[in-house]
Design a protein around this motif. Structure first.
Motif, short mmCIF file in Angstrom:
data_model
loop_
_atom_site.label_atom_id
_atom_site.label_comp_id
_atom_site.label_asym_id
_atom_site.label_seq_id
_atom_site.Cartn_x
_atom_site.Cartn_y
_atom_site.Cartn_z
N LEU A 160 8.23 0.65 21.06
CA LEU A 160 8.83 0.48 22.45
C LEU A 160 10.33 -0.38 22.23
CD1 LEU A 160 5.78 -0.73 24.51
CD2 LEU A 160 6.57 1.73 24.07
N CYS A 161 11.26 0.26 23.37
CA CYS A 161 12.17 -0.76 23.55
C CYS A 161 11.93 -2.06 24.04
CB CYS A 161 13.38 -0.18 24.20
SG CYS A 161 12.90 0.19 25.98
N ASN A 162 12.63 -3.10 24.22
CA ASN A 162 12.35 -4.76 24.74
C ASN A 162 12.00 -4.26 25.94
OD1 ASN A 162 12.30 -5.86 22.27
ND2 ASN A 162 14.47 -6.44 22.62
N SER A 163 12.74 -3.58 26.72
CA SER A 163 12.45 -3.26 28.00
C SER A 163 11.06 -2.83 28.58
CB SER A 163 13.34 -2.43 28.70
OG SER A 163 13.51 -2.30 30.28
N CYS A 164 10.68 -1.77 27.67
CA CYS A 164 9.38 -1.13 28.02
C CYS A 164 8.41 -1.81 27.56
CB CYS A 164 9.29 0.17 27.31
SG CYS A 164 10.36 1.63 27.93
N HIS A 165 8.43 -2.84 26.23
CA HIS A 165 7.54 -3.56 26.06
C HIS A 165 7.25 -4.86 26.72
CE1 HIS A 165 5.84 -6.58 22.80
NE2 HIS A 165 4.85 -5.50 23.18
N ASN A 166 8.24 -5.22 27.75
CA ASN A 166 8.31 -6.14 28.64
C ASN A 166 7.28 -5.58 29.85
OD1 ASN A 166 9.63 -8.23 27.34
ND2 ASN A 166 11.43 -7.78 28.41
N GLU A 167 7.44 -4.48 30.13
CA GLU A 167 6.77 -3.77 31.20
C GLU A 167 5.34 -3.72 30.98
OE1 GLU A 167 8.23 -0.20 32.28
OE2 GLU A 167 10.11 -0.48 32.51
N GLU A 168 5.02 -3.77 29.67
CA GLU A 168 3.42 -3.60 29.18
C GLU A 168 3.01 -5.11 29.30
OE1 GLU A 168 1.67 -1.16 28.23
OE2 GLU A 168 3.19 0.31 28.97
N HIS A 169 3.75 -6.08 29.43
CA HIS A 169 3.22 -7.35 29.28
C HIS A 169 3.84 -8.28 30.46
CE1 HIS A 169 1.30 -7.38 25.30
NE2 HIS A 169 2.17 -6.75 24.93
N PRO A 170 3.66 -7.86 31.62
CA PRO A 170 3.83 -8.82 33.07
C PRO A 170 3.43 -10.07 32.93
CG PRO A 170 2.26 -6.83 33.61
CD PRO A 170 2.60 -6.78 32.11
N GLU A 171 2.12 -10.27 32.26
CA GLU A 171 1.79 -11.47 32.12
C GLU A 171 2.74 -12.56 31.43
OE1 GLU A 171 0.42 -9.89 28.32
OE2 GLU A 171 0.81 -9.28 30.42
N LYS A 172 3.38 -12.01 30.59
CA LYS A 172 4.44 -13.05 29.89
C LYS A 172 5.58 -13.34 30.94
CE LYS A 172 3.50 -11.41 25.16
NZ LYS A 172 4.02 -10.68 23.94
N LEU A 173 6.00 -12.66 31.53
CA LEU A 173 7.09 -12.87 32.61
C LEU A 173 6.60 -13.80 33.69
CD1 LEU A 173 9.88 -12.31 33.79
CD2 LEU A 173 9.06 -10.33 35.12
N LYS A 174 5.33 -13.49 34.11
CA LYS A 174 4.84 -14.37 35.10
C LYS A 174 4.74 -15.77 34.39
CE LYS A 174 0.66 -15.40 37.91
NZ LYS A 174 -0.65 -14.89 38.15
N LYS A 175 4.36 -15.92 33.22
CA LYS A 175 4.28 -17.51 32.61
C LYS A 175 5.53 -17.82 32.63
CE LYS A 175 2.79 -19.80 28.46
NZ LYS A 175 3.68 -20.80 28.80
N TYR A 176 6.38 -17.31 32.26
CA TYR A 176 7.82 -17.61 32.08
C TYR A 176 8.57 -18.26 33.21
CZ TYR A 176 12.98 -17.31 31.35
OH TYR A 176 14.27 -17.76 31.29
#
Length: 94
Positions: free
Chosen positions: A68-84
């Motif tokens: 995956l590209c970084n953008s799609c990978h980030n979509e797969e891990h919304p919990e990481k954005l929430k924690k950030y």
């Protein structure tokens, strides 16, 4: 906390580094989600379809890995954005 440490340790193993390289080659270094949408984007990440924390037995299985590209990978891990975002908010108000 121990679980996160073990995951971090896994991503530094020789077996993972080799497998990641193999999967990127298999997928022609292209993001497979973007490819499904008719776009061509360079893949920078290899994603576990069934997350590592949910089934370590699938950690190195080709069928459980996708480039995956970084953008799609980030979509797969919304919990990481929430924690950030939570961490930033807490720092700001401390």
């Amino acid at each position: 906390m121990a679980n996160k440490y073990n995951e971090h340790k896994f991503y530094k193993t020789t077996a993972w580094i080799k497998k990641r390289k193999d999967i990127l080659k298999r997928d022609n270094f292209e993001c497979q989600k973007c490819k499904e949408k008719g776009m061509q984007t360079q893949a920078q990440a290899v994603h576990h379809i069934v997350h590592l924390r949910d089934d370590r037995g699938l950690a190195l299985e080709d069928s459980n890995l996708i480039s995956l590209c970084n953008s799609c990978h980030n979509e797969e891990h919304p919990e990481k954005l929430k924690k950030y975002l939570t961490d930033i908010h807490e720092e700001r108000w401390e």
